[in-house]
Write an enzyme that holds these catalytic residues in place. Structure first.
Site: not given
Ligand code: ARG
Length: 345
Positions: A110, A209, A213, A257, A264, A293, A298
């Site tokens: 993705r 998010e 995506r 990230t 990813r 994971r 996640e």
């Molecule tokens: N904000 C979350 C943390 O700090 C997620 C961090 C990375 N994952 C994400 N889906 N952006 O654990």
């Protein structure tokens, strides 16, 4: 706002890097869209078990709050202030090497994308979000061939469709607490939705998010096919909806990230023996910059020895290199798993 008190056992990048001095320099700053330090750090403050703990509200956040973001970016991606991001989408350069595809249950790659000249999801207004949904869903509805499919808005979605999408593991989670405190769940479910092609090998999430995506996936381990489909989809969508891109940081994302490639690349793979030998497992994943994971996404645990393995670095390396990290690391995991299975026999 005064300097926050972090719990003693807090290990997030936020509590590691936001010193009282840094806090003082940044606390009254604001981006062009009015995004503040308080908003940048809110998710990490409310979720002290965060790994990272910060979110951007717009591209400008990475400039205005650079003294904080650059530290996180360097720690996560190994990308320094003077580095510059580069892209390479040439699938012909991927080397499958000794990857035993038969071992892999499914492959998914993705990317996150956000619409150029719009604030990111944590700062976008309801009207802007609806406009994004409108623009992106029309671009998606115009896709042809293998990518042709249908857009399902979350708002007013029938129970039937909803149940089907959940059963197929297509629907994104709602009520995620990390996104919640980042302001990314505002006005839920307005502007949110899912597109998928008829074969269900190509999916797009809208206004989760990140604003988009873009996901390519299928059963088995044909990484090349999955990557090529994704590249085609990314390019087709971008012809209609330009994405936010910075010369230094690559594709702009809500979470640091995901900057750069925002890619990813992951496989679901059964590694029961390595699962019992976590130390060896982690030695390999660290060597190849991989993340482990659980299979339900996640922050979930592994079930029946099945793991989700993906590349960790996304910025400062090209798309081809990110996928290559995954391929080489997974090949090495499979070799180790086979060797352990021999011993157990
Ligand atoms: N904000 C979350 C943390 O700090 C997620 C961090 C990375 N994952 C994400 N889906 N952006 O654990």
């Amino acid at each position: 706002m005064t300097y926050p008190t972090f719990p003693k056992d807090c290990t997030s990048m936020l509590c590691k890097h936001l010193s009282p001095e840094l806090f003082e320099t940044l606390k009254d700053k604001e981006t062009a869209n009015g995004f503040t330090l308080e908003q940048v750090i809110n998710s990490g403050l409310k979720n002290s078990d965060s790994e990272i703990g910060v979110y951007a509200g717009d591209e400008d956040s990475y400039e205005v709050f650079a003294p904080l973001f650059d530290k996180v970016i360097e720690a996560y991606h190994g990308f320094s202030q003077s580095d510059k991001h580069h892209s390479n989408l040439n699938a012909d350069e991927l080397k499958i090497n000794g990857l035993d595809e038969g071992y892999i249950l499914s492959t998914r790659i993705r990317v996150g994308r956000n619409v150029k000249d719009m604030p990111l999801g944590s700062a976008v207004s309801k009207e802007q979000r609806n406009e994004i949904e409108e623009r992106v869903s029309s671009a998606l509805n115009a896709l042809e061939g293998e990518l042709e499919g249908e857009y399902y808005a979350l708002l007013g979605m029938s129970k039937n469709v909803q149940e089907r999408l959940i059963k197929e593991h297509f629907l994104f989670k709602d009520g995620d607490r990390f996104l919640e405190y980042a302001g990314l769940n505002r006005d839920w479910p307005h502007g949110r939705g899912i597109y998928h092609n008829h074969d269900k090998t190509f999916l797009v999430w809208l206004n989760e998010e990140d604003q988009l995506r873009i996901i390519s996936m299928q059963k088995g381990g044909d990484v090349l096919e999955v990557f090529s489909r994704l590249v085609l989809a990314m390019q087709k969508i971008e012809e209609k909806v330009p994405f936010a891109y910075s010369d230094r940081l690559g594709y702009i994302s809500s979470c640091p990230t995901n900057l750069g490639t925002a890619m990813r690349a992951s496989v679901h793979i059964k590694l029961p023996n390595l699962g019992e030998n976590m130390e060896q497992f982690k030695t390999i994943t660290e060597k190849y910059f991989l993340q482990i994971r659980g299979v339900n996404g996640e922050h979930t645990k592994s079930e029946e020895g099945i793991f989700d393995i993906s590349n960790l670095r996304r910025l400062g390396i090209t798309e081809v290199e990110a996928v290559q990290d995954m391929i080489d690391g997974v090949a090495s995991l499979i070799e180790a798993e086979k060797a352990l299975a021999e011993v157990v026999k």
